[in-house]
Design an enzyme around this catalytic site. Structure first.
Site, PDB file in Angstrom:
ATOM      1  N   SER A  18       0.828  -1.220   0.000  1.00 48.06           N
ATOM      2  CA  SER A  18       0.000   0.000   0.000  1.00 48.06           C
ATOM      3  C   SER A  18       0.860   1.266   0.000  1.00 48.06           C
ATOM      4  O   SER A  18       1.804   1.398   0.777  1.00 48.06           O
ATOM      5  CB  SER A  18      -0.912   0.013   1.225  1.00 48.06           C
ATOM      6  OG  SER A  18      -1.583   1.260   1.299  1.00 48.06           O
ATOM      7  N   SER A  20      -0.590   4.128   0.655  1.00 46.12           N
ATOM      8  CA  SER A  20      -1.319   5.097   1.503  1.00 46.12           C
ATOM      9  C   SER A  20      -0.463   5.645   2.642  1.00 46.12           C
ATOM     10  O   SER A  20      -0.533   6.850   2.936  1.00 46.12           O
ATOM     11  CB  SER A  20      -2.604   4.463   2.040  1.00 46.12           C
ATOM     12  OG  SER A  20      -3.493   4.238   0.976  1.00 46.12           O
ATOM     13  N   LYS A  69     -13.127  -4.536   2.138  1.00 49.31           N
ATOM     14  CA  LYS A  69     -14.050  -3.421   1.861  1.00 49.31           C
ATOM     15  C   LYS A  69     -15.524  -3.807   2.034  1.00 49.31           C
ATOM     16  O   LYS A  69     -16.339  -2.985   2.449  1.00 49.31           O
ATOM     17  CB  LYS A  69     -13.822  -2.875   0.449  1.00 49.31           C
ATOM     18  CG  LYS A  69     -12.485  -2.129   0.286  1.00 49.31           C
ATOM     19  CD  LYS A  69     -12.377  -1.565  -1.123  1.00 49.31           C
ATOM     20  CE  LYS A  69     -11.086  -0.806  -1.330  1.00 49.31           C
ATOM     21  NZ  LYS A  69     -11.010  -0.163  -2.655  1.00 49.31           N
ATOM     22  N   ASP A 105     -13.584   6.386  -3.385  1.00 48.54           N
ATOM     23  CA  ASP A 105     -12.999   6.027  -4.682  1.00 48.54           C
ATOM     24  C   ASP A 105     -13.664   6.772  -5.840  1.00 48.54           C
ATOM     25  O   ASP A 105     -12.985   7.199  -6.786  1.00 48.54           O
ATOM     26  CB  ASP A 105     -13.103   4.512  -4.917  1.00 48.54           C
ATOM     27  CG  ASP A 105     -11.994   3.748  -4.205  1.00 48.54           C
ATOM     28  OD1 ASP A 105     -10.934   4.339  -3.928  1.00 48.54           O
ATOM     29  OD2 ASP A 105     -12.190   2.545  -3.923  1.00 48.54           O
ATOM     30  N   GLY A 133     -14.830  -4.460  -8.222  1.00 45.63           N
ATOM     31  CA  GLY A 133     -15.109  -3.459  -7.201  1.00 45.63           C
ATOM     32  C   GLY A 133     -14.807  -2.052  -7.682  1.00 45.63           C
ATOM     33  O   GLY A 133     -15.578  -1.112  -7.416  1.00 45.63           O
ATOM     34  N   ASN A 154     -17.449  -6.284 -19.977  1.00 43.91           N
ATOM     35  CA  ASN A 154     -16.620  -7.141 -19.126  1.00 43.91           C
ATOM     36  C   ASN A 154     -16.470  -8.525 -19.750  1.00 43.91           C
ATOM     37  O   ASN A 154     -17.339  -8.982 -20.486  1.00 43.91           O
ATOM     38  CB  ASN A 154     -17.276  -7.269 -17.742  1.00 43.91           C
ATOM     39  CG  ASN A 154     -16.331  -7.872 -16.724  1.00 43.91           C
ATOM     40  OD1 ASN A 154     -15.173  -7.474 -16.642  1.00 43.91           O
ATOM     41  ND2 ASN A 154     -16.803  -8.841 -15.951  1.00 43.91           N
ATOM     42  N   ARG A 155     -15.328  -9.170 -19.427  1.00 34.73           N
ATOM     43  CA  ARG A 155     -15.099 -10.546 -19.900  1.00 34.73           C
ATOM     44  C   ARG A 155     -16.264 -11.441 -19.482  1.00 34.73           C
ATOM     45  O   ARG A 155     -16.831 -12.148 -20.307  1.00 34.73           O
ATOM     46  CB  ARG A 155     -13.780 -11.065 -19.311  1.00 34.73           C
ATOM     47  CG  ARG A 155     -13.539 -12.533 -19.561  1.00 34.73           C
ATOM     48  CD  ARG A 155     -12.235 -12.972 -18.964  1.00 34.73           C
ATOM     49  NE  ARG A 155     -12.181 -12.834 -17.506  1.00 34.73           N
ATOM     50  CZ  ARG A 155     -11.164 -13.206 -16.755  1.00 34.73           C
ATOM     51  NH1 ARG A 155     -10.079 -13.711 -17.319  1.00 34.73           N
ATOM     52  NH2 ARG A 155     -11.193 -13.053 -15.440  1.00 34.73           N
ATOM     53  N   ARG A 159     -21.335 -10.343 -14.814  1.00 37.63           N
ATOM     54  CA  ARG A 159     -20.945  -9.345 -13.797  1.00 37.63           C
ATOM     55  C   ARG A 159     -21.263  -7.931 -14.287  1.00 37.63           C
ATOM     56  O   ARG A 159     -21.619  -7.059 -13.505  1.00 37.63           O
ATOM     57  CB  ARG A 159     -19.450  -9.458 -13.476  1.00 37.63           C
ATOM     58  CG  ARG A 159     -19.093 -10.716 -12.688  1.00 37.63           C
ATOM     59  CD  ARG A 159     -17.624 -10.699 -12.285  1.00 37.63           C
ATOM     60  NE  ARG A 159     -17.399  -9.971 -11.048  1.00 37.63           N
ATOM     61  CZ  ARG A 159     -16.180  -9.624 -10.603  1.00 37.63           C
ATOM     62  NH1 ARG A 159     -15.105  -9.932 -11.305  1.00 37.63           N
ATOM     63  NH2 ARG A 159     -16.050  -8.984  -9.466  1.00 37.63           N
ATOM     64  N   GLY A 242      -3.884   6.319 -13.409  1.00 35.77           N
ATOM     65  CA  GLY A 242      -4.638   6.018 -12.194  1.00 35.77           C
ATOM     66  C   GLY A 242      -4.031   6.557 -10.905  1.00 35.77           C
ATOM     67  O   GLY A 242      -4.664   6.469  -9.846  1.00 35.77           O
TER      68      GLY A 242
HETATM   69  P1  NAP Z   1     -11.502  -7.009  -9.283  1.00 40.41           P
HETATM   70  O1  NAP Z   1     -12.713  -6.747  -8.456  1.00 40.41           O
HETATM   71  O2  NAP Z   1     -10.723  -8.248  -9.075  1.00 40.41           O
HETATM   72  O3  NAP Z   1     -11.941  -6.944 -10.837  1.00 40.41           O
HETATM   73  C1  NAP Z   1     -11.023  -7.254 -11.857  1.00 40.41           C
HETATM   74  C2  NAP Z   1     -11.633  -6.967 -13.228  1.00 40.41           C
HETATM   75  O4  NAP Z   1     -10.640  -7.266 -14.223  1.00 40.41           O
HETATM   76  C3  NAP Z   1     -12.861  -7.831 -13.572  1.00 40.41           C
HETATM   77  O5  NAP Z   1     -13.729  -7.083 -14.360  1.00 40.41           O
HETATM   78  C4  NAP Z   1     -12.229  -8.977 -14.358  1.00 40.41           C
HETATM   79  O6  NAP Z   1     -13.111  -9.577 -15.273  1.00 40.41           O
HETATM   80  C5  NAP Z   1     -11.157  -8.233 -15.136  1.00 40.41           C
HETATM   81  N1  NAP Z   1     -10.100  -9.144 -15.579  1.00 40.41           N
HETATM   82  C6  NAP Z   1      -9.141  -9.716 -14.817  1.00 40.41           C
HETATM   83  N2  NAP Z   1      -8.355 -10.514 -15.574  1.00 40.41           N
HETATM   84  C7  NAP Z   1      -8.856 -10.463 -16.833  1.00 40.41           C
HETATM   85  C8  NAP Z   1      -8.488 -11.067 -18.071  1.00 40.41           C
HETATM   86  N3  NAP Z   1      -7.423 -11.905 -18.163  1.00 40.41           N
HETATM   87  N4  NAP Z   1      -9.219 -10.770 -19.182  1.00 40.41           N
HETATM   88  C9  NAP Z   1     -10.275  -9.917 -19.103  1.00 40.41           C
HETATM   89  N5  NAP Z   1     -10.682  -9.312 -17.962  1.00 40.41           N
HETATM   90  C10 NAP Z   1      -9.971  -9.574 -16.835  1.00 40.41           C
HETATM   91  O7  NAP Z   1     -10.449  -5.812  -9.121  1.00 40.41           O
HETATM   92  P2  NAP Z   1     -10.742  -4.269  -8.756  1.00 40.41           P
HETATM   93  O8  NAP Z   1     -10.672  -4.097  -7.299  1.00 40.41           O
HETATM   94  O9  NAP Z   1     -11.965  -3.841  -9.484  1.00 40.41           O
HETATM   95  O10 NAP Z   1      -9.426  -3.562  -9.346  1.00 40.41           O
HETATM   96  C11 NAP Z   1      -9.188  -3.534 -10.738  1.00 40.41           C
HETATM   97  C12 NAP Z   1      -7.942  -2.704 -11.042  1.00 40.41           C
HETATM   98  O11 NAP Z   1      -8.137  -1.365 -10.613  1.00 40.41           O
HETATM   99  C13 NAP Z   1      -6.679  -3.190 -10.323  1.00 40.41           C
HETATM  100  O12 NAP Z   1      -5.625  -3.114 -11.256  1.00 40.41           O
HETATM  101  C14 NAP Z   1      -6.485  -2.173  -9.217  1.00 40.41           C
HETATM  102  O13 NAP Z   1      -5.116  -2.000  -8.877  1.00 40.41           O
HETATM  103  C15 NAP Z   1      -7.019  -0.910  -9.857  1.00 40.41           C
HETATM  104  N6  NAP Z   1      -7.517   0.060  -8.865  1.00 40.41           N
HETATM  105  C16 NAP Z   1      -6.980   1.313  -8.878  1.00 40.41           C
HETATM  106  C17 NAP Z   1      -7.430   2.264  -7.979  1.00 40.41           C
HETATM  107  C18 NAP Z   1      -6.841   3.645  -7.974  1.00 40.41           C
HETATM  108  O14 NAP Z   1      -7.000   4.375  -6.982  1.00 40.41           O
HETATM  109  N7  NAP Z   1      -6.173   4.065  -9.016  1.00 40.41           N
HETATM  110  C19 NAP Z   1      -8.454   1.946  -7.068  1.00 40.41           C
HETATM  111  C20 NAP Z   1      -9.002   0.663  -7.098  1.00 40.41           C
HETATM  112  C21 NAP Z   1      -8.518  -0.268  -8.012  1.00 40.41           C
HETATM  113  P3  NAP Z   1     -14.031 -10.846 -14.814  1.00 40.41           P
HETATM  114  O15 NAP Z   1     -15.210 -10.240 -14.100  1.00 40.41           O
HETATM  115  O16 NAP Z   1     -14.397 -11.487 -16.089  1.00 40.41           O
HETATM  116  O17 NAP Z   1     -13.183 -11.708 -13.923  1.00 40.41           O
END
Ligand code: NAP
Length: 277
Positions: A18, A20, A69, A105, A133, A154-155, A159, A242
């Protein structure tokens, strides 16, 4: 009598990655506040006990990250409107003896775009890639900004449909195979999948059919310049990384715990970029 020093935390499992503590530590130092912000690793089975002991332990509050969360959402005695809409809590604070949960967020996402691509609010249609999320927070921000149409691609199509059903109205789920036909009408494209992140496969899409003037945002910040953003810049489109979302989402929590609203400055950004590198 001992001087009261406000203490806040970031709680996750694991927590070592983190940034933070660096962000809040920077502001505490910059503002000369004698408080602290500490990383705490709590396993999922122990999280309810941790939250139950917060008030007694004298914490002002803290941030909640993966995987807590949703538990924090369920356990908070009160929640702000953003947390209610998103279904997750990333910020806790104490009011009297009540633990309140919020979600910053969506605020962080919108504030970052406001700072780096001011015209994004006039987009009619946004495409959000991903339905995890983070996508929920982004979709909430886009609804609040009043965009006409939010297409979640989405894939796993189910979802995306779940998010559309949750938010309703102008939000709809679309299949990944339809993306090419949807891009020409998107004034804003946001990647919320983990594709393109360090250690993950690339996000392999061709954005040449996005309209001129479109804004492309990737909420990934490691690396800062994802292949998606490089492609957008090569086309002359506004490209927003990001890191700013991460920095801006930290502002409301800091203000609640330490009493001063901090500023996301170029110097803070450079400080965190140096650490990422
Ligand atoms: P999550 O809940 O695990 O969701 C991941 C997403 O990515 C899902 O939609 C998943 O699709 C997709 N995905 C993963 N592998 C894939 C693949 N091989 N092909 C196609 N789709 C794929 O994760 P999250 O918490 O939403 O976070 C997602 C990203 O946002 C992370 O990289 C995180 O670091 C970033 N993030 C950044 C911030 C910021 O402040 N900048 C804040 C939060 C998150 P499926 O539903 O099909 O599995």
């Amino acid at each position: 009598m001992a001087e009261h020093k406000p203490r806040a935390f970031v709680c996750g499992h694991p927590i070592g990655h983190s940034r933070s503590p660096l962000i809040h530590g920077y502001w505490l130092n910059e503002l000369g506040i004698a408080g602290s912000y500490e990383p705490i690793d709590i396993a999922p089975d122990d999280f309810a006990g941790f939250m139950g002991g917060l008030v007694g332990a004298g914490w002002a509050g803290g941030n909640i990250t993966i995987p807590h969360k949703e538990q924090a959402f369920a356990l908070a005695a009160k929640r702000d409107a953003a947390a209610e809409h998103i279904g997750a809590v990333n910020t806790l604070w104490v009011e009297g003896r009540t633990i309140v949960g919020g979600n910053t967020d969506a605020f962080g996402f919108a504030a970052n775009l406001d700072a780096r691509a001011g015209g994004w609010r006039s987009a009619e249609t946004a495409i959000v890639l991903g339905a995890g999320g983070a996508a929920r927070a982004v979709v909430h921000a886009l609804r609040e900004a009043g965009l006409n149409e939010v297409l979640v691609v989405n894939r796993s199509a189910g979802r995306a449909d779940d998010i559309a059903a949750h938010f309703g109205g102008k939000v709809s789920g679309r299949n990944w195979s339809d993306l090419d036909s949807l891009l020409p009408r998107a004034g804003l494209l946001v990647n919320t999948t983990s594709l393109g992140m360090k250690g993950q496969p690339d996000l392999e899409i061709d954005i040449s059919s996005l309209p001129d003037g479109a804004v492309v945002s990737d909420i990934i910040y490691a690396p800062l310049e994802t292949p998606l953003l490089a492609q957008a810049r090569a086309r002359g489109l506004a490209a927003v990384d990001g890191l700013g979302m991460l920095l801006h989402q930290a502002v409301p929590g800091f203000e609640r715990w330490f009493g001063i609203r901090p500023v996301v400055s170029d110097a803070l950004r450079a400080y965190i970029v140096a650490d990422l590198e």
